[in-house]
Design a protein around this motif. Structure first.
Motif, PDB file in Angstrom:
ATOM      1  N   TRP A  43       0.778  -0.988   0.067  1.00  0.00           N
ATOM      2  CA  TRP A  43       0.058   0.039   0.046  1.00  0.00           C
ATOM      3  C   TRP A  43       0.883   1.227   0.137  1.00  0.00           C
ATOM      4  CZ3 TRP A  43      -5.538   0.107   2.319  1.00  0.00           C
ATOM      5  CH2 TRP A  43      -5.942  -0.969   2.395  1.00  0.00           C
ATOM      6  N   ASN A  88      -4.830   5.731   6.786  1.00  0.00           N
ATOM      7  CA  ASN A  88      -5.787   5.199   7.710  1.00  0.00           C
ATOM      8  C   ASN A  88      -6.524   3.962   7.351  1.00  0.00           C
ATOM      9  OD1 ASN A  88      -5.579   7.321   9.607  1.00  0.00           O
ATOM     10  ND2 ASN A  88      -7.325   8.678   8.536  1.00  0.00           N
ATOM     11  N   GLU A  89      -6.589   3.953   6.026  1.00  0.00           N
ATOM     12  CA  GLU A  89      -7.362   2.589   5.580  1.00  0.00           C
ATOM     13  C   GLU A  89      -6.462   1.160   5.882  1.00  0.00           C
ATOM     14  OE1 GLU A  89      -9.082   0.885   1.301  1.00  0.00           O
ATOM     15  OE2 GLU A  89      -8.730   3.142   1.498  1.00  0.00           O
ATOM     16  N   ALA A  92      -6.986  -0.008   9.144  1.00  0.00           N
ATOM     17  CA  ALA A  92      -8.347  -0.396   9.535  1.00  0.00           C
ATOM     18  C   ALA A  92      -8.739  -1.646   8.790  1.00  0.00           C
ATOM     19  CB  ALA A  92      -9.492   0.673   9.058  1.00  0.00           C
ATOM     20  N   ARG A  93      -7.917  -1.803   7.626  1.00  0.00           N
ATOM     21  CA  ARG A  93      -8.393  -2.996   6.849  1.00  0.00           C
ATOM     22  C   ARG A  93      -7.290  -4.315   6.466  1.00  0.00           C
ATOM     23  NH1 ARG A  93     -10.850  -1.064   1.263  1.00  0.00           N
ATOM     24  NH2 ARG A  93     -11.011  -2.924   1.134  1.00  0.00           N
ATOM     25  N   ALA A  94      -6.185  -3.658   6.665  1.00  0.00           N
ATOM     26  CA  ALA A  94      -4.956  -4.707   6.425  1.00  0.00           C
ATOM     27  C   ALA A  94      -4.976  -5.777   7.419  1.00  0.00           C
ATOM     28  CB  ALA A  94      -3.675  -4.143   6.332  1.00  0.00           C
ATOM     29  N   ARG A  95      -4.652  -6.966   7.061  1.00  0.00           N
ATOM     30  CA  ARG A  95      -4.640  -8.041   7.849  1.00  0.00           C
ATOM     31  C   ARG A  95      -3.464  -8.454   8.219  1.00  0.00           C
ATOM     32  NH1 ARG A  95      -8.638 -12.964   5.399  1.00  0.00           N
ATOM     33  NH2 ARG A  95      -7.811 -13.634   7.474  1.00  0.00           N
ATOM     34  N   SER A 100       0.059  -7.836   3.238  1.00  0.00           N
ATOM     35  CA  SER A 100      -0.060  -6.221   3.388  1.00  0.00           C
ATOM     36  C   SER A 100       0.887  -5.806   3.838  1.00  0.00           C
ATOM     37  CB  SER A 100      -1.570  -5.915   3.942  1.00  0.00           C
ATOM     38  OG  SER A 100      -2.629  -6.502   3.398  1.00  0.00           O
ATOM     39  N   TYR A 121      -3.629   6.177  12.290  1.00  0.00           N
ATOM     40  CA  TYR A 121      -2.670   5.014  12.270  1.00  0.00           C
ATOM     41  C   TYR A 121      -1.706   5.894  13.426  1.00  0.00           C
ATOM     42  CZ  TYR A 121      -1.176   8.894   9.337  1.00  0.00           C
ATOM     43  OH  TYR A 121      -0.361  10.380   8.754  1.00  0.00           O
TER      44      TYR A 121
END
Length: 368
Positions: A43, A88-89, A92-95, A100, A121
């Motif tokens: 990312w 921020n995303e 919140a979303r990365a495993r 990632s 973050y």
């Protein structure tokens, strides 16, 4: 200088100690990981074509080559909000499964250090696996009659003009540096890049400027060779213990702290302003681009990534191709990651409050 850097060194030592505990069984842990047939998303919270995007795309094939199982590594651009949106995303979303990876830049670190309310973050909760530095050189017109940094004192009381991208952009580093030095600098905002600042300098509209290393070598060194500009100092780099050292690209130039001592002598008098400068210098230059795994990533996956970046940086093909992408700067990998990362993503709360107040009182910057 040792007193001035004690807070940086303290952060680095504690971080290195913690990292050494986590990484002790790294070679064994890395052998337990296999990403065969999988895809890693790196990312990048910026648009395609920018410095961070180019950096990640340069590293991606080497990371793929050296991760266990040689997974496909692709760059996922998530721009917006000055890079806050994508970061921020990610959190919140990365495993935390090793698929990632987040890459940020100084413009992502600065809102975090400043306590921007939009930031979700926390760098302290992420797992750094690579930190890439960059550098820069401050210069002035030769018409001032100043030959080097040792004569900077002669400019005290003379108004200088700096063409800036904004008080909370990466130009916060020179803004704080000039304040610490005691120079009288008027910052003219609205530039869209450092290239604009250089053009303003060449037109005589700006009388002090800095350029990153590659831009300096390409566009400013010819001005120096022609007798039109004089380099004063580089920002410098951080060693693995968080100490400021000379920039390897410009070994004959003093770094900022050396320039300060040339003008003012003992650095201990600089106080909280210097601590603030060092935090943003580290974040904006000496450790500008970190790569991190999500919070909660298993130790064996962290170890695999750190080993992969060790091997990638040592790869002869990468060394032959690094050119203008990485320059001559040592990449922080393995045991060196934690100390440099910590120094660049941590700021004393008192220093943060000072910067926020300084920006509010002098540049009408309000941070919620």
């Amino acid at each position: 200088m040792k007193n001035a850097l004690r807070f940086v060194r303290g952060l680095a030592v504690s971080a290195v100690m913690a990292a050494s505990i986590a990484m002790a069984p790294a070679s064994v842990q890395a052998q337990e990981v296999d990403f065969s047939g999988q895809t890693v998303e790196w990312w990048i919270p910026f648009s395609e074509g920018g410095g961070s995007d180019v950096w990640a795309r340069f590293f991606a094939p080497y990371l793929s080559k050296h991760l266990p199982g040689q997974p496909n590594v692709i760059v996922r651009n998530v721009p917006g909000g000055g890079s806050i949106t994508g970061a921020n995303e990610f959190v919140a979303r990365a495993r935390p499964d090793g698929l990632s990876l987040l890459g940020t830049s100084g413009s992502t670190q600065f809102p975090y250090l400043l306590g921007d309310s939009r930031v979700r973050y926390d760098y302290a909760e992420l797992e750094p696996v690579l930190v890439s530095p960059t550098g820069g050189v401050v210069y002035i017109p030769a018409s001032f009659g100043i030959s080097d940094a040792s004569e900077l004192g002669e400019l005290m009381g003379t108004e200088l003009v700096y063409a800036s991208q904004g008080a909370t952009s990466l130009d916060l580093v020179p803004l704080l540096a000039f304040e610490v030095l005691g120079l009288d600098v008027r910052h003219v905002f609205g530039m869209t890049g450092r290239g604009d600042g250089r053009l303003a300098f060449e037109r005589g509209e700006a009388t002090i400027d800095y350029q990153t290393s590659s831009a300096y070598l390409t566009n400013v060194q010819p001005l120096v060779d022609a007798g039109e500009a004089v380099p004063l100092f580089s920002w410098g780099v951080l060693d693995s213990e968080g100490n400021v050292q000379r920039d390897p690209t410009f070994p004959d130039l003093p770094h900022f702290l050396e320039a300060y001592e040339m003008v003012h002598g003992e650095m201990s008098a600089a106080g909280i302003e210097l601590q603030a400068y060092l935090a943003f210098f580290g974040s904006g230059f000496a450790a500008q681009k970190p790569a991190m795994l999500p919070n909660g990533t298993p130790p064996e996956i962290v170890a695999a990534y750190r080993q992969a970046f060790i091997d990638a940086v040592a790869d002869p093909e990468l060394q032959a191709a690094k050119g203008e992408i990485l320059g001559e700067y040592d990449q922080a990998v393995g045991d060196d990651v934690a100390g440099v990362y910590r120094a660049a993503t941590t700021i004393d709360p008192v220093a943060r409050d000072w910067v926020r107040q300084f920006l509010s009182e002098n540049y009408q910057v309000t941070l919620d």
